[in-house]
Scaffold this active site. Structure first.
Site, mmCIF file in Angstrom:
data_model
loop_
_atom_site.group_PDB
_atom_site.id
_atom_site.type_symbol
_atom_site.label_atom_id
_atom_site.label_comp_id
_atom_site.label_asym_id
_atom_site.label_seq_id
_atom_site.Cartn_x
_atom_site.Cartn_y
_atom_site.Cartn_z
ATOM 1 N N ALA A 164 3.334 -25.378 90.839
ATOM 2 C CA ALA A 164 2.607 -25.301 92.110
ATOM 3 C C ALA A 164 3.580 -25.436 93.263
ATOM 4 C CB ALA A 164 1.590 -26.449 92.206
ATOM 5 N N GLN A 165 3.171 -24.978 94.445
ATOM 6 C CA GLN A 165 3.794 -25.445 95.686
ATOM 7 C C GLN A 165 3.077 -26.776 95.899
ATOM 8 O OE1 GLN A 165 4.914 -27.044 98.402
ATOM 9 N NE2 GLN A 165 3.175 -26.257 99.540
ATOM 10 N N SER A 204 -5.777 -32.312 91.470
ATOM 11 C CA SER A 204 -5.190 -33.351 92.326
ATOM 12 C C SER A 204 -6.240 -34.139 93.106
ATOM 13 C CB SER A 204 -4.251 -32.659 93.333
ATOM 14 O OG SER A 204 -3.940 -33.521 94.393
ATOM 15 N N GLU A 220 -5.907 -34.871 95.994
ATOM 16 C CA GLU A 220 -5.947 -34.287 97.344
ATOM 17 C C GLU A 220 -7.227 -33.480 97.548
ATOM 18 O OE1 GLU A 220 -3.885 -34.407 100.167
ATOM 19 O OE2 GLU A 220 -2.936 -36.086 99.152
ATOM 20 N N TYR A 242 -3.093 -27.115 100.702
ATOM 21 C CA TYR A 242 -2.794 -27.502 99.313
ATOM 22 C C TYR A 242 -4.079 -27.974 98.613
ATOM 23 C CZ TYR A 242 -1.154 -30.517 95.487
ATOM 24 O OH TYR A 242 -0.971 -31.130 94.266
ATOM 25 N N LYS A 299 -5.884 -26.248 95.406
ATOM 26 C CA LYS A 299 -6.119 -26.986 94.152
ATOM 27 C C LYS A 299 -7.602 -26.959 93.782
ATOM 28 C CE LYS A 299 -2.235 -28.615 92.472
ATOM 29 N NZ LYS A 299 -1.735 -28.200 91.156
ATOM 30 N N HIS A 325 1.484 -39.735 91.622
ATOM 31 C CA HIS A 325 2.326 -40.399 90.630
ATOM 32 C C HIS A 325 3.773 -39.999 90.852
ATOM 33 C CE1 HIS A 325 0.557 -36.741 88.986
ATOM 34 N NE2 HIS A 325 1.709 -36.544 88.385
#
Ligand code: NDP
Ligand code: GDP
Length: 330
Positions: free
Chosen positions: A84-85, A127, A129, A151, A155, A181
């Site tokens: 991923a970016q 994620s 996020e 992002y 995701k 993490h």
């Protein structure tokens, strides 16, 4: 012997996951994108001393023909899509690339699996996020998503596609909603590693100050070595599913930073400067995950505390920076 195909093998989690899979006797095939600096591509794998044990495959998440060919040739039992970016801040300056790689890229891998190895088990690196502007104080698998960055949006697309391919085509596709993490091989642009590297530089006299943005932000931080175990466990289940992977404890950037300074006997307030340029257009103020389902169904829990991890990272950076100083002198 089982075969695993790992995208993002040169990243933090790719390195720790590969080490785990090798220990379990897997053949590990890793997708590597071409770089003009080939000598630094495998730095993280070298740190874990496994660079010679991976079978590298030239490719890119954006090149579907390369992906299809890779999956056809490898015939994997398990596919882990970690590429991923992955840096939230860059997703505002590169929103299209982030959407293509982090979002569509995951769909490209799902398609390759569906077409070339439909029996393979698939893991998607989702994620926390995706929770962004949190809709519940403690986030679990049922908490609605409200991403706050390109992002996070990308995701969410990849996560939705993973669920959809499981339900539409019966793929054994699981998604790990992993909270932040870290490890000694975390990218230097992320806040924990920026702090541990900065503290090492200040301690060794190379720098005087550390500049950070929003130190009131809170994160649920765990160790990559613990979290890759959860990825593997998900693919060993009879039924694919989605799991939150977190520690259940949240800490401010400020307190995380203090742990690092304390470890080398320095006072944080003597060196920490706040730089408004480092604030983000939209912030995720707090993340706190409930890992109850992962504990119940996978028997997984985090073993490494934030304090242990930050100290390990500071020690690793002291070692690296000392070596750089020595090299510069010779
Ligand atoms: P890293 O940024 O360390 O690694 C990302 C990997 O993706 C690298 O190997 C990178 O290759 C590769 N990559 C980037 N673009 C492409 C592309 N176009 N084609 C092929 N490969 C590409 O991330 P982490 O290891 O920390 O994270 C692993 C995954 O988990 C990512 O998807 C991340 O978004 C997600 N995640 C991470 C969390 C965390 O806290 N670490 C939390 C939740 C999810 P190269 O080495 O060439 O740059
Ligand atoms: P993220 O949660 O994936 O965005 O991981 P980061 O490690 O990049 O950022 C975690 C939190 O630290 C975010 O809330 C950032 O705004 C905050 N932060 C404060 N200062 C900095 C900094 O200098 N760099 C980074 N990367 N984050 C910072």
């Amino acid at each position: 012997m089982k075969r695993a195909f790992v995208t993002g093998v040169t990243g933090q989690d790719g390195a720790y996951l590969s080490r785990l899979l090798l220990e379990k006797g897997y053949e590990v095939y890793g997708l590597v994108r071409r770089s003009s600096s080939a000598e630094i591509v495998d730095t993280k794998l070298r740190w874990l001393k496994i660079q010679n044990d991976i079978r590298f495959i030239d490719g890119n998440l954006l090149d579907t023909s390369a992906l299809n060919r890779a999956v056809r040739d490898v015939k994997p039992d398990e596919v882990y899509n970690l590429a991923a970016q992955s840096f939230v801040k860059s997703s505002w300056s590169q929103p299209l690339l982030t959407s293509q790689v982090t979002g569509i890229g995951a769909l490209n891998v799902l398609e390759a699996v569906r077409l070339e190895a439909p029996q393979a088990r698939f893991y998607q690196a989702s994620s926390s996020e995706m929770y962004g502007l949190v809709q519940e104080p403690i986030q679990n698998e049922k908490t609605p998503f409200y991403p706050r960055s390109p992002y996070g949006v990308a995701k969410m697309f990849a996560h939705g596609m993973t669920v959809n391919y499981r339900e539409s085509f019966g793929l054994h596709a699981s998604s790990g909603i992993l909270f932040n993490h870290e490890s000694p091989v975390r990218g230097i642009e992320f806040v924990t590693r920026k702090v541990t590297d900065g503290v090492a530089r200040i301690k060794l006299g190379v720098e005087k100050e550390l500049r950070l943005g929003n130190i009131d932000a809170k994160r649920d931080w765990g160790h990559s070595n613990d979290y890759v175990r959860a990825m593997w466990l998900m693919l060993q289940q009879d039924t694919p599913d989605d799991y939150v992977v977190a520690t259940g404890r949240t800490t401010t950037v400020r307190d995380m930073c203090r742990i690092a300074f304390d470890h080398v006997g320095l006072k944080m307030d003597d060196h920490l400067k706040i730089d408004p340029a480092l604030f983000r257009p939209a912030e995720v103020d707090i993340l706190l995950g409930n890992p109850g389902k992962a504990k119940k169904k996978l028997g997984w829990e985090a073993m490494i505390s934030l304090e242990e991890m930050i100290r390990e990272m500071v020690d690793a950076d002291l070692q690296r920076v000392s070596r750089q100083i020595k090299d510069a002198r010779s």
